[in-house]
Motif scaffolding. Structure first.
Motif, PDB file in Angstrom:
ATOM      1  N   TYR A 168       1.507   4.139  -2.990  1.00 57.21           N
ATOM      2  CA  TYR A 168       1.299   5.574  -2.745  1.00 57.21           C
ATOM      3  C   TYR A 168       2.532   6.376  -3.128  1.00 57.21           C
ATOM      4  O   TYR A 168       2.433   7.426  -3.775  1.00 57.21           O
ATOM      5  N   LEU A 211      -7.217   4.553   3.709  1.00 58.93           N
ATOM      6  CA  LEU A 211      -8.233   3.508   3.609  1.00 58.93           C
ATOM      7  C   LEU A 211      -7.595   2.129   3.429  1.00 58.93           C
ATOM      8  O   LEU A 211      -7.970   1.165   4.100  1.00 58.93           O
ATOM      9  N   GLY A 212      -6.627   2.029   2.547  1.00 57.10           N
ATOM     10  CA  GLY A 212      -5.948   0.750   2.328  1.00 57.10           C
ATOM     11  C   GLY A 212      -5.200   0.279   3.561  1.00 57.10           C
ATOM     12  O   GLY A 212      -5.237  -0.905   3.918  1.00 57.10           O
ATOM     13  N   ASN A 250      -4.615  10.832  -3.444  1.00 60.48           N
ATOM     14  CA  ASN A 250      -4.111   9.476  -3.193  1.00 60.48           C
ATOM     15  C   ASN A 250      -3.935   9.191  -1.707  1.00 60.48           C
ATOM     16  O   ASN A 250      -3.955   8.037  -1.290  1.00 60.48           O
ATOM     17  N   THR A 263      -5.992   9.787   0.621  1.00 60.07           N
ATOM     18  CA  THR A 263      -7.246   9.199   1.106  1.00 60.07           C
ATOM     19  C   THR A 263      -7.239   7.693   0.897  1.00 60.07           C
ATOM     20  O   THR A 263      -7.605   6.930   1.798  1.00 60.07           O
ATOM     21  N   TRP A 264      -6.819   7.275  -0.266  1.00 61.80           N
ATOM     22  CA  TRP A 264      -6.769   5.837  -0.560  1.00 61.80           C
ATOM     23  C   TRP A 264      -5.679   5.145   0.246  1.00 61.80           C
ATOM     24  O   TRP A 264      -5.801   3.972   0.595  1.00 61.80           O
ATOM     25  N   VAL A 297       0.840  -1.203   0.000  1.00 60.41           N
ATOM     26  CA  VAL A 297       0.000   0.000   0.000  1.00 60.41           C
ATOM     27  C   VAL A 297       0.871   1.247   0.000  1.00 60.41           C
ATOM     28  O   VAL A 297       0.659   2.175  -0.785  1.00 60.41           O
TER      29      VAL A 297
END
Length: 74
Positions: free
Chosen positions: A33, A53-54, A47, A49-50, A29
């Protein structure tokens, strides 16, 4: 006495082995990023945010494994 005998809870050994998966998942992850931010720096905020979340989803799997190890063992 048997040389290969394990004393204690085998659940802790199982969780230790199962923690390898989330460790690799977190590394992937963060690597994704960093690579995405390096390719397009202007999208780093989106990115992020992801990334969070990941990271949260992968760590949740590790925590479920920890809880399961204690639930079965005790």
């Amino acid at each position: 006495m048997d040389v290969l005998a394990l004393e204690g809870s085998i659940n802790t050994v199982g969780y230790g082995l199962a923690a390898i998966g989330p460790g690799i998942g977190v590394a992937l992850v963060f690597a994704a990023y960093i690579q995405a931010s390096a390719r397009q720096p202007e999208s780093a905020g989106f990115n992020r945010t992801w990334l969070v979340l990941g990271f949260a989803l992968v760590e949740a799997l590790a925590l479920f494994g920890l809880v399961l190890a204690f639930a079965i063992g005790g």
